[in-house]
Design a protein around this motif. Structure first.
Motif, PDB file in Angstrom:
ATOM      1  N   LEU A 174      21.100  27.600   4.822  1.00 37.62           N
ATOM      2  CA  LEU A 174      19.872  27.572   4.020  1.00 37.62           C
ATOM      3  C   LEU A 174      18.800  26.644   4.579  1.00 37.62           C
ATOM      4  N   LEU A 175      19.130  25.944   5.668  1.00 33.68           N
ATOM      5  CA  LEU A 175      18.138  25.211   6.451  1.00 33.68           C
ATOM      6  C   LEU A 175      17.418  24.108   5.672  1.00 33.68           C
ATOM      7  N   GLN A 176      18.158  23.436   4.789  1.00 34.03           N
ATOM      8  CA  GLN A 176      17.520  22.367   4.011  1.00 34.03           C
ATOM      9  C   GLN A 176      17.049  21.216   4.895  1.00 34.03           C
ATOM     10  N   GLY A 177      17.806  20.934   5.962  1.00 39.55           N
ATOM     11  CA  GLY A 177      17.383  19.876   6.872  1.00 39.55           C
ATOM     12  C   GLY A 177      16.106  20.220   7.598  1.00 39.55           C
ATOM     13  N   ALA A 178      15.987  21.461   8.041  1.00 40.94           N
ATOM     14  CA  ALA A 178      14.801  21.896   8.774  1.00 40.94           C
ATOM     15  C   ALA A 178      13.595  22.058   7.856  1.00 40.94           C
ATOM     16  N   ARG A 179      13.801  22.701   6.716  1.00 39.33           N
ATOM     17  CA  ARG A 179      12.683  23.026   5.827  1.00 39.33           C
ATOM     18  C   ARG A 179      12.247  21.850   4.960  1.00 39.33           C
ATOM     19  N   LEU A 180      13.213  21.006   4.583  1.00 39.02           N
ATOM     20  CA  LEU A 180      12.929  19.991   3.575  1.00 39.02           C
ATOM     21  C   LEU A 180      12.944  18.573   4.127  1.00 39.02           C
ATOM     22  N   THR A 181      14.086  18.145   4.718  1.00 42.73           N
ATOM     23  CA  THR A 181      14.177  16.763   5.181  1.00 42.73           C
ATOM     24  C   THR A 181      13.182  16.476   6.300  1.00 42.73           C
ATOM     25  N   ALA A 182      13.158  17.327   7.314  1.00 42.41           N
ATOM     26  CA  ALA A 182      12.219  17.109   8.415  1.00 42.41           C
ATOM     27  C   ALA A 182      10.783  17.118   7.909  1.00 42.41           C
ATOM     28  N   PHE A 183      10.510  17.975   6.943  1.00 43.22           N
ATOM     29  CA  PHE A 183       9.168  18.096   6.361  1.00 43.22           C
ATOM     30  C   PHE A 183       8.758  16.816   5.644  1.00 43.22           C
ATOM     31  N   GLU A 184       9.614  16.330   4.735  1.00 42.73           N
ATOM     32  CA  GLU A 184       9.211  15.161   3.948  1.00 42.73           C
ATOM     33  C   GLU A 184       9.197  13.886   4.785  1.00 42.73           C
ATOM     34  N   LEU A 185      10.148  13.743   5.732  1.00 34.88           N
ATOM     35  CA  LEU A 185      10.157  12.548   6.575  1.00 34.88           C
ATOM     36  C   LEU A 185       8.933  12.512   7.492  1.00 34.88           C
ATOM     37  N   GLN A 186       8.618  13.642   8.091  1.00 37.02           N
ATOM     38  CA  GLN A 186       7.455  13.694   8.973  1.00 37.02           C
ATOM     39  C   GLN A 186       6.176  13.411   8.187  1.00 37.02           C
ATOM     40  N   GLU A 187       6.070  13.983   6.993  1.00 36.48           N
ATOM     41  CA  GLU A 187       4.888  13.744   6.176  1.00 36.48           C
ATOM     42  C   GLU A 187       4.762  12.283   5.768  1.00 36.48           C
ATOM     43  N   SER A 188       5.929  11.603   5.682  1.00 40.69           N
ATOM     44  CA  SER A 188       5.938  10.191   5.300  1.00 40.69           C
ATOM     45  C   SER A 188       5.725   9.255   6.481  1.00 40.69           C
ATOM     46  N   GLY A 189       5.584   9.815   7.681  1.00 41.47           N
ATOM     47  CA  GLY A 189       5.326   8.989   8.857  1.00 41.47           C
ATOM     48  C   GLY A 189       6.566   8.467   9.547  1.00 41.47           C
ATOM     49  N   VAL A 190       7.748   9.004   9.176  1.00 41.18           N
ATOM     50  CA  VAL A 190       8.989   8.573   9.817  1.00 41.18           C
ATOM     51  C   VAL A 190       9.151   9.312  11.144  1.00 41.18           C
ATOM     52  N   ASP A 191       9.565   8.592  12.178  1.00 38.14           N
ATOM     53  CA  ASP A 191       9.823   9.200  13.490  1.00 38.14           C
ATOM     54  C   ASP A 191      11.027  10.129  13.357  1.00 38.14           C
ATOM     55  N   THR A 192      10.798  11.421  13.443  1.00 36.41           N
ATOM     56  CA  THR A 192      11.807  12.417  13.075  1.00 36.41           C
ATOM     57  C   THR A 192      11.999  13.447  14.171  1.00 36.41           C
ATOM     58  N   THR A 193      13.268  13.790  14.445  1.00 36.67           N
ATOM     59  CA  THR A 193      13.595  14.858  15.384  1.00 36.67           C
ATOM     60  C   THR A 193      14.541  15.839  14.707  1.00 36.67           C
ATOM     61  N   LEU A 194      14.185  17.102  14.718  1.00 33.95           N
ATOM     62  CA  LEU A 194      15.025  18.157  14.155  1.00 33.95           C
ATOM     63  C   LEU A 194      15.986  18.665  15.221  1.00 33.95           C
ATOM     64  N   ILE A 195      17.275  18.787  14.858  1.00 34.29           N
ATOM     65  CA  ILE A 195      18.272  19.319  15.784  1.00 34.29           C
ATOM     66  C   ILE A 195      19.088  20.404  15.082  1.00 34.29           C
TER      67      ILE A 195
END
Length: 359
Positions: free
Chosen positions: A201-222
């Motif tokens: 369901l791609l919660q990490g790709a759709r949700l976590t990466a989205f909210e962390l990036q929007e919050s300014g956290v240095d984020t890499t999706l794998i």
């Protein structure tokens, strides 16, 4: 709807219209759409279809939802009110079996009804409103405390890996596994976070990466199958994940794939921390073997994210929503009352006893 996702509460109550309001997480990250729910079927669907998801957010949604439903009962006597309440409570409880917060919140709301059995219906409804708001406010405070305890397990410059979404979108605000990350960023830790995509369901790709990036956290999706490589490369100092249910022995049920991450982390000596509000700790469940694992529709694997069906027609598909991580793979369980360590049968009991004393 405009605005940042980090500026909107995941679950809230529209006081004027007596409606449960949620962010429709199935539309993210492409669209921020709010849903206003007033009917039992709408609330059941929202939970089952993952429009609202994450154990804490589900619990808050259920509590507010029960108040919304109860406020519309057209009955004058307690017996009829209680019968209608129990019907809706059992119905909502059937939407997802694994996350203990759902039944926990519903039981709390039922306790309010029975405790006010000698009062008139408007007074009972008002008490339900108050309890729903208490559950909501508790979630915000609990997540912040988890963030404080979790941040103590990190040091500036650390790499963190997380799986699924245990961020603000899984709670009212802050998140559980991401709360330490957000607080660390406020204190200039400059973390780097790896987000597993989290199939199917791609919660990490759709949700976590989205909210962390929007919050300014240095984020890499794998991709999920890349976690071993980033750990072997020394890029990950700790794994932080959420949890839907904690057994008395420290076994934890979380999104499918979490146990794989934990096993890989053990291979590379990376500590795994489970961020779990005490509302997810189920002392009546002895071990992870006793946790009911939800199985979902095969279409989520074969069709959901593809323009055309990806898998062969009629192939057998196994689609469990969660798996259980053995307590031996877990370095600590971070709660709002501190970090539980092995032996978990003792430390979790001590935390729950401490909680009971403060209630």
């Amino acid at each position: 709807m405009g605005g940042k996702i980090t500026e909107i509460d995941t679950v809230s109550l529209d006081e004027a219209n007596k409606a449960l309001v949620i962010i429709d997480q199935t539309k993210l990250p492409g669209q921020i759409q709010m849903l206003s729910l007033t009917k039992a079927k709408e609330i059941w669907d929202a939970i089952y279809l993952l429009q609202v998801r994450g154990a804490p957010a589900i619990g808050v949604a259920a509590a507010i939802g029960m108040y919304v439903l109860a406020s519309r009962y057209e009955v004058d006597d307690y017996d009829a009110f209680y019968a209608a309440f129990c019907r809706d409570k059992e119905y909502l409880d059937s939407s997802r079996p694994t996350a203990v917060n759902l039944s926990w919140a519903l039981k709390r709301m039922e306790g309010v009804v029975t405790a006010h059995a000698n009062e008139d219906i408007p007074a009972i409804v008002d008490a339900l409103h108050q309890e729903a708001m208490v559950i909501r406010d508790e979630d915000i405070a609990v997540c912040h405390k988890i963030g404080e305890y979790g941040m103590e397990l990190l040091k500036p410059g650390d790499g963190v890996l997380t799986h699924c979404n245990a961020g603000k979108l899984a709670t009212v605000r802050f998140g559980t596994a991401t709360a330490p990350i957000y607080l660390a960023e406020e204190n200039d830790y400059h973390l780097h976070v790896f987000c597993d995509e989290t199939r199917p369901l791609l919660q990490g790709a759709r949700l976590t990466a989205f909210e962390l990036q929007e919050s300014g956290v240095d984020t890499t999706l794998i991709c999920d199958n890349m976690s071993a490589m980033v750990m072997k490369n020394g890029w990950v100092n700790a794994v932080f994940v959420g949890c839907d249910r904690v057994a008395a022995n420290g076994d934890t049920a979380n999104k499918i794939g979490t146990s794989v991450v934990a096993a890989v982390a053990k291979q590379y000596n990376v500590p795994v921390y489970i961020c779990a509000p005490t509302s997810t700790i189920d002392m009546a469940t002895a071990t992870g073997d006793d946790i009911v694992i939800e199985e979902r529709k095969p279409e989520e694997i074969a069709e959901m994210w593809y323009e055309k069906r990806m898998a062969p027609e009629n192939v057998k598909i196994f689609n469990p929503a969660f798996d259980v991580t053995d307590h031996e793979l877990i370095a600590g369980i971070v709660t709002e009352y501190g970090v539980a360590r092995t032996p978990y049968t003792e430390s979790l009991k001590a935390i729950m006893d401490n909680k009971q004393k403060r209630v």
